[in-house]
Design an enzyme around this catalytic site. Sequence first.
Site, PDB file in Angstrom:
ATOM      1  N   ASP A  41       0.942  -1.281  -0.122  1.00 14.75           N
ATOM      2  CA  ASP A  41       0.029  -0.107  -0.170  1.00 14.75           C
ATOM      3  C   ASP A  41       0.451   0.879  -0.003  1.00 14.75           C
ATOM      4  O   ASP A  41       1.798   1.412   0.593  1.00 14.75           O
ATOM      5  CB  ASP A  41      -0.791  -0.167   0.929  1.00 14.75           C
ATOM      6  N   GLU A  43       2.136   5.616  -0.120  1.00 11.35           N
ATOM      7  CA  GLU A  43       1.624   6.352  -0.185  1.00 11.35           C
ATOM      8  C   GLU A  43       2.466   7.805  -1.273  1.00 11.35           C
ATOM      9  O   GLU A  43       3.402   7.260  -1.105  1.00 11.35           O
ATOM     10  CB  GLU A  43       2.112   7.161   1.136  1.00 11.35           C
ATOM     11  N   ASP A 156      -1.934   1.399  -6.659  1.00 16.89           N
ATOM     12  CA  ASP A 156      -0.472   1.163  -6.369  1.00 16.89           C
ATOM     13  C   ASP A 156       0.110   0.503  -7.723  1.00 16.89           C
ATOM     14  O   ASP A 156       1.204   1.185  -7.789  1.00 16.89           O
ATOM     15  CB  ASP A 156      -0.267   0.233  -4.861  1.00 16.89           C
ATOM     16  N   HIS A 213      -3.628   5.864   6.668  1.00 13.93           N
ATOM     17  CA  HIS A 213      -3.171   7.128   5.057  1.00 13.93           C
ATOM     18  C   HIS A 213      -1.682   6.475   6.198  1.00 13.93           C
ATOM     19  O   HIS A 213      -0.738   7.283   5.456  1.00 13.93           O
ATOM     20  CB  HIS A 213      -3.464   8.195   5.356  1.00 13.93           C
ATOM     21  N   ASP A 218      -1.648   0.753   6.846  1.00 15.53           N
ATOM     22  CA  ASP A 218      -2.621   0.489   5.790  1.00 15.53           C
ATOM     23  C   ASP A 218      -2.695  -1.185   5.650  1.00 15.53           C
ATOM     24  O   ASP A 218      -3.130  -1.983   4.945  1.00 15.53           O
ATOM     25  CB  ASP A 218      -2.807   1.562   4.759  1.00 15.53           C
TER      26      ASP A 218
END
Length: 310
Positions: A41, A43, A156, A213, A218
Amino acid sequence: MATKRLARQLGLIRRKSIASGNENLGRSKSNQLFDYLIIIDFESTCWNDGKRHQSQEIIEFPAVLLNTSTGKIESEFHVYVQPEEHPILSEFCMELTGIKQVQVDEGVPLKICLSQFCKWIQNIQQQKKIIFTTGVSDLSTSEVKLCAFVTWSDWDLGVCLEYECKRKQLLKPVFLNSWIDLRVTYKIFYRRKPKGLTGALQEVGIEFLGREHSGLDDSRNTALLAWKMIRDGCLMKITRSLNKVPTKKNPNILARNLNMNQVEETSAYTSSIQRPGTHEREPKNTENSHEKVEMRARGTRVEVVVALTL
């Protein structure tokens, strides 16, 4: 019949590991196609200025290794990535992700991060004896353990990493070309549209742990959801693949592109999500339509040995 039964008990005849159609119903968590799942995941850089930004960059690269038999996270990878196109994070981005400017300043470029990630993959491949495939056919050895990547949506790996590597002319590891979209898997299995990752967790009775987040948090919570779905009877299968099927004239194109000589892969994507008491396929005309595929490697098992030339 008695002779055949005896031969099977002695291991001379092995049962097929994949059933088709309704034979998939009733599988237990111990009969998952994949022994391990790696949940990712990212960011990325983001803004709240009303403009559409086409150059989001990964700033946090986490991955967790989930054992589908025990539900335990057995290994983790986590790196902060230094953005190059937009090196200064927006206030919105820092507030949303909790990532500070100093963390990305002290991070590594994506090129180095991918190299470190591949080393982590190599280590767990050696330790766990895992391989990556986009399809499974006639698994003939119990020593081999299959592994697949999992994300919440296709963003992603299908958008963020894909286009950043193209812009920066980075060689993306081929094993990151196929994955399980847990969001669409959840929707098919439970027959309801999830309200984000947190909403999906709440609907199955799991409280989100950590900070929303945060890429690592996550990833861990997505792993918790995947484990819950497995316990509920969901059979995890690849839902998306970016790989092109090699032609007869050029069967080793993937291997050559990766400077490897050991890979021959015929790939597509499959999804036949098992749910309690029913078996249903998505429409063929959707983006995530799924088909069963076979992996052939000239009579041998396909194993993607990580090799990234950076």
